[in-house]
Write a protein that holds these residues in place. Structure first.
Motif, mmCIF file in Angstrom:
data_model
loop_
_atom_site.group_PDB
_atom_site.id
_atom_site.type_symbol
_atom_site.label_atom_id
_atom_site.label_comp_id
_atom_site.label_asym_id
_atom_site.label_seq_id
_atom_site.Cartn_x
_atom_site.Cartn_y
_atom_site.Cartn_z
ATOM 1 N N PHE A 106 0.806 -1.251 -0.031
ATOM 2 C CA PHE A 106 0.098 -0.052 0.187
ATOM 3 C C PHE A 106 0.815 1.357 -0.037
ATOM 4 O O PHE A 106 0.397 2.178 -0.687
ATOM 5 N N ALA A 107 1.938 1.225 0.919
ATOM 6 C CA ALA A 107 2.798 2.231 0.798
ATOM 7 C C ALA A 107 3.428 2.647 -0.522
ATOM 8 O O ALA A 107 3.751 3.837 -0.847
ATOM 9 N N ALA A 108 3.825 1.564 -1.013
ATOM 10 C CA ALA A 108 4.550 1.590 -2.542
ATOM 11 C C ALA A 108 3.840 2.379 -3.368
ATOM 12 O O ALA A 108 4.292 3.315 -4.288
ATOM 13 N N CYS A 109 2.361 2.038 -3.601
ATOM 14 C CA CYS A 109 1.385 2.439 -4.441
ATOM 15 C C CYS A 109 0.652 3.639 -4.042
ATOM 16 O O CYS A 109 0.389 4.237 -5.234
ATOM 17 N N GLY A 110 0.615 4.226 -3.121
ATOM 18 C CA GLY A 110 0.030 5.535 -2.693
ATOM 19 C C GLY A 110 -1.504 5.203 -2.504
ATOM 20 O O GLY A 110 -2.195 5.429 -1.286
#
Length: 167
Positions: free
Chosen positions: A12-16
């Motif tokens: 989730f953090a990687a994708c935004g």
């Protein structure tokens, strides 16, 4: 204790933002199949590989306040958008999650349509079969999606791109 949760939060953090439950399921399945250490068990379902464990883990992350789930009405159905919260970001900083290249991989997948990721994940689900048998399964099990031979070839090429990216 929350190591598996932290791995998901890394995605989730990687994708935004990840839009769609189906897309999320397919992204995690594909990442797992190309060697990222996700532990969720998947079974074949209506829209390809599906994990009840993943659904429950995402629900737990929402309940803990680490992930925001926004439900939007889109025509005749609901669509879900997921983002990491500030609490989730703070937790992730302390979690020891070592998955180099996850960001690049999931970001690349997130730019694809859920329909295409459904095809890619289905190809990977049947990866023990010969290519012709995989195509036959897709034409039978995914008849309503009307995938073409060309799209199946694109899915195979996409899988190879993802694998090269992480090696």
């Amino acid at each position: 204790m929350l190591k598996e949760h932290a791995k998901l939060m890394g995605a989730f953090a990687a994708c935004g933002e990840i839009t769609g439950r189906k897309k999320l399921q397919k992204m995690i399945y594909i990442a797992k199949k190309i060697s990222f250490p996700f532990q969720e068990k998947f079974e074949f379902h209506f829209y390809g590989p599906y994990s009840e464990e993943l659904t429950l883990r995402v629900e737990e992350l929402c309940n803990m306040g680490f992930i925001d789930e926004i439900r939007e009405k889109k025509g005749g159905y609901y669509q879900y958008r997921y983002t990491l919260t500030e609490e989730g970001e703070a937790f992730l900083k302390h979690a020891e999650v070592d998955m180099p290249q996850l960001k690049e991989t999931v970001t690349k997948m997130n730019s694809q349509s859920a329909r295409f990721l459904e095809l890619v994940s289905t190809v990977l689900y049947f990866d023990s079969l010969a290519r012709e048998e995989v195509a036959e399964k897709i034409f039978t099990l995914k008849r309503k999606q009307r995938y073409t031979e060309e799209e199946i070839n694109e899915a195979y090429a996409y899988i190879e791109q993802l694998k090269k990216q992480i090696n």
